[in-house]
Design a protein around this motif. Structure first.
Motif, PDB file in Angstrom:
ATOM      1  N   PRO A  45      -6.048   3.191  33.647  1.00 39.87           N
ATOM      2  CA  PRO A  45      -5.869   4.441  32.573  1.00 39.87           C
ATOM      3  C   PRO A  45      -6.659   5.640  33.159  1.00 39.87           C
ATOM      4  O   PRO A  45      -6.536   6.803  32.649  1.00 39.87           O
ATOM      5  CB  PRO A  45      -6.467   3.900  31.368  1.00 39.87           C
ATOM      6  CG  PRO A  45      -6.368   2.431  31.705  1.00 39.87           C
ATOM      7  CD  PRO A  45      -6.839   2.179  33.068  1.00 39.87           C
ATOM      8  N   TYR A 109       2.765   9.044  35.313  1.00 37.54           N
ATOM      9  CA  TYR A 109       2.491   8.120  34.247  1.00 37.54           C
ATOM     10  C   TYR A 109       0.952   7.559  34.277  1.00 37.54           C
ATOM     11  O   TYR A 109       0.636   7.234  35.388  1.00 37.54           O
ATOM     12  CB  TYR A 109       3.428   6.838  34.294  1.00 37.54           C
ATOM     13  CG  TYR A 109       2.988   5.924  33.134  1.00 37.54           C
ATOM     14  CD1 TYR A 109       3.534   6.334  31.951  1.00 37.54           C
ATOM     15  CD2 TYR A 109       2.700   4.830  33.389  1.00 37.54           C
ATOM     16  CE1 TYR A 109       3.358   5.600  30.855  1.00 37.54           C
ATOM     17  CE2 TYR A 109       2.301   3.841  32.305  1.00 37.54           C
ATOM     18  CZ  TYR A 109       2.779   4.344  31.126  1.00 37.54           C
ATOM     19  OH  TYR A 109       2.464   3.582  29.945  1.00 37.54           O
ATOM     20  N   ARG A 110       0.480   7.667  33.136  1.00 35.14           N
ATOM     21  CA  ARG A 110      -0.994   6.895  33.342  1.00 35.14           C
ATOM     22  C   ARG A 110      -0.841   5.825  32.406  1.00 35.14           C
ATOM     23  O   ARG A 110      -0.617   5.692  31.240  1.00 35.14           O
ATOM     24  CB  ARG A 110      -1.861   8.176  32.601  1.00 35.14           C
ATOM     25  CG  ARG A 110      -3.373   7.804  32.497  1.00 35.14           C
ATOM     26  CD  ARG A 110      -4.642   8.909  32.111  1.00 35.14           C
ATOM     27  NE  ARG A 110      -4.061   9.935  32.672  1.00 35.14           N
ATOM     28  CZ  ARG A 110      -4.986  10.499  33.578  1.00 35.14           C
ATOM     29  NH1 ARG A 110      -5.795   9.640  33.949  1.00 35.14           N
ATOM     30  NH2 ARG A 110      -4.936  11.663  34.264  1.00 35.14           N
ATOM     31  N   LYS A 112      -1.637   2.272  30.380  1.00 32.87           N
ATOM     32  CA  LYS A 112      -2.238   2.062  29.199  1.00 32.87           C
ATOM     33  C   LYS A 112      -2.515   0.516  29.114  1.00 32.87           C
ATOM     34  O   LYS A 112      -1.854  -0.355  29.620  1.00 32.87           O
ATOM     35  CB  LYS A 112      -1.404   2.331  27.885  1.00 32.87           C
ATOM     36  CG  LYS A 112      -1.067   4.157  27.998  1.00 32.87           C
ATOM     37  CD  LYS A 112      -0.351   4.232  26.648  1.00 32.87           C
ATOM     38  CE  LYS A 112       0.180   5.653  26.516  1.00 32.87           C
ATOM     39  NZ  LYS A 112       1.114   6.070  27.758  1.00 32.87           N
ATOM     40  N   ALA A 113      -3.485   0.275  28.374  1.00 34.29           N
ATOM     41  CA  ALA A 113      -3.912  -1.177  28.071  1.00 34.29           C
ATOM     42  C   ALA A 113      -2.724  -2.068  27.472  1.00 34.29           C
ATOM     43  O   ALA A 113      -1.961  -1.500  26.880  1.00 34.29           O
ATOM     44  CB  ALA A 113      -5.000  -1.398  26.942  1.00 34.29           C
ATOM     45  N   ASP A 115       0.162  -2.562  29.007  1.00 36.03           N
ATOM     46  CA  ASP A 115       1.491  -2.333  29.714  1.00 36.03           C
ATOM     47  C   ASP A 115       1.939  -3.340  30.805  1.00 36.03           C
ATOM     48  O   ASP A 115       1.000  -3.898  31.474  1.00 36.03           O
ATOM     49  CB  ASP A 115       1.252  -1.059  30.555  1.00 36.03           C
ATOM     50  CG  ASP A 115       1.453   0.338  29.860  1.00 36.03           C
ATOM     51  OD1 ASP A 115       1.692   0.461  28.537  1.00 36.03           O
ATOM     52  OD2 ASP A 115       0.889   1.491  30.185  1.00 36.03           O
ATOM     53  N   THR A 137      -5.833  -6.080  28.101  1.00 36.69           N
ATOM     54  CA  THR A 137      -5.610  -5.473  26.923  1.00 36.69           C
ATOM     55  C   THR A 137      -6.699  -5.031  26.183  1.00 36.69           C
ATOM     56  O   THR A 137      -6.875  -3.986  25.381  1.00 36.69           O
ATOM     57  CB  THR A 137      -4.980  -6.438  25.892  1.00 36.69           C
ATOM     58  OG1 THR A 137      -5.689  -7.649  25.993  1.00 36.69           O
ATOM     59  CG2 THR A 137      -3.606  -6.737  26.291  1.00 36.69           C
ATOM     60  N   LEU A 319      -8.981  -2.314  33.644  1.00 37.75           N
ATOM     61  CA  LEU A 319      -9.645  -1.779  32.442  1.00 37.75           C
ATOM     62  C   LEU A 319     -11.080  -1.675  32.387  1.00 37.75           C
ATOM     63  O   LEU A 319     -11.700  -2.451  32.356  1.00 37.75           O
ATOM     64  CB  LEU A 319      -8.912  -2.260  31.105  1.00 37.75           C
ATOM     65  CG  LEU A 319      -9.030  -1.340  29.847  1.00 37.75           C
ATOM     66  CD1 LEU A 319      -8.002  -0.351  30.028  1.00 37.75           C
ATOM     67  CD2 LEU A 319      -8.305  -2.332  28.715  1.00 37.75           C
TER      68      LEU A 319
END
Length: 328
Positions: A45, A109-110, A112-113, A115, A137, A319
């Motif tokens: 992210p 596109y960045r 996300k948790a 995805d 997540t 993450l």
């Protein structure tokens, strides 16, 4: 048909480390081109989605002594005319744009948790390749409980690792408390020592990502040789099952860089990794040890982990926690 071993070099975007992916493949007598695509995509992210897409090379083709091997590899191997697409959560594929300056394909596109990301690449005269993964997540947390700074001759690290990193004779013990670890999770603890300097009127940073700990969480006896600054038997990636619960306390040691007081900094970050990325990083470490033991008849070959269908490489995600910064 004869058998040859090929090294498929790949650049880990997050780690920025040149590695080798090795597999034994069938090879026609007299041929020279394996015609297999390698993908390197590590989503976070913190930045927009990007990928390196490259051709494969026979051992010894790319890079010579005295050259910048990473730059040489990227310029020679990148398939700049490839069609590279990604999709998120089952949406229609979006084509990525080639960045010639940095030899990689980019998007806006960045990640996300949570995805679900799929990537594919095709090029004329190459079989198409694809991979998919699900972003972690939940990020765990880490806090710095206390630090202890003391003098220690830098030659100690050199004796342990066979590598002089240019650090000073001051080390820091950092006691950490990790929370939110899951038994099914995979993690990497990053500890970076850096200092800010001004060279020819420009601000530059002297950094080192190597640290060590004798805590059982980080021990891996398969890593029986030091790896350019890393102590033997040490790995900074670990499985959640090794922690034995959601919380874990440990102490790590890093060497400060040479610089002015107050500008010598240590950054700490705990990352949650996708499973394939964890096994990829572990296999790279084992491969680095294997290269030092390759002439030992008892040494078994190491295969770099790959989750790319039809090719080589890694497509995964991470993450991370907010970086904790301490100045010394």
């Amino acid at each position: 048909m004869k058998r040859l071993k090929y090294l498929i070099s790949a650049l880990s975007i997050v780690a920025v480390v040149l590695t080798g992916c090795e597999k034994e493949l069938g090879f026609d007598e007299g041929g020279e081109n394996l015609n297999v695509i390698a993908i390197s995509m590590v989503a976070s992210p913190d930045t927009t989605l990007e990928a390196i897409v490259a051709r494969t090379y026979r051992t010894g083709v790319v890079g010579t002594e005295g050259t910048n091997v990473v730059e040489t590899f990227l310029k020679a191997a990148t398939l700049r005319f490839a069609t590279v697409t990604y999709s998120v959560n089952g949406a229609s594929p979006v084509e990525m744009v080639y960045d010639a300056e940095h030899c990689r394909f980019r998007s806006d596109y960045r990640p996300k948790a949570g995805d679900v990301i799929a990537v594919s690449a095709s090029e004329q005269n190459f079989p198409s390749v694809s991979a998919n993964f699900t972003m972690p997540t939940v990020a765990p947390t880490v806090e710095i409980v206390r630090t202890r700074k003391y003098q220690q001759d830098h030659l100690l690290d050199q004796l342990e690792t066979g590598y002089f990193d240019g650090g000073q004779d001051t080390v820091v013990d950092i006691s950490l408390r990790m929370k939110g670890l899951e038994p099914s999770g995979y993690y990497r603890l990053n500890v970076r020592s850096l200092t800010e300097k001004v060279v020819d009127g420009k601000t530059v940073y002297d950094t080192n990502d190597c640290y060590h700990s004798y805590d059982p969480l980080f021990q891996d006896i398969r890593l029986s040789k030091p790896r350019k600054g890393w102590y033997k038997d040490f790995s900074n990636v670990f499985a959640g099952t090794a922690a034995g619960g959601p919380g874990y306390e440990c102490t790590v040691t890093t060497r400060l860089r040479k610089g002015d007081v107050g500008k010598r900094i240590v950054e700490v970050e705990l990352q949650s990794l996708t499973e394939d990325l964890y096994y990829y990083l572990k296999s790279v470490m084992l491969y680095q040890v294997y290269l030092q033991l390759i002439n030992d008849a008892q040494t078994e070959a190491v295969q770099i982990h790959s989750n790319v269908d039809g090719g080589f490489g890694i497509a995964g995600g991470l993450l991370g926690t907010e970086k904790h910064v301490v100045a010394f």
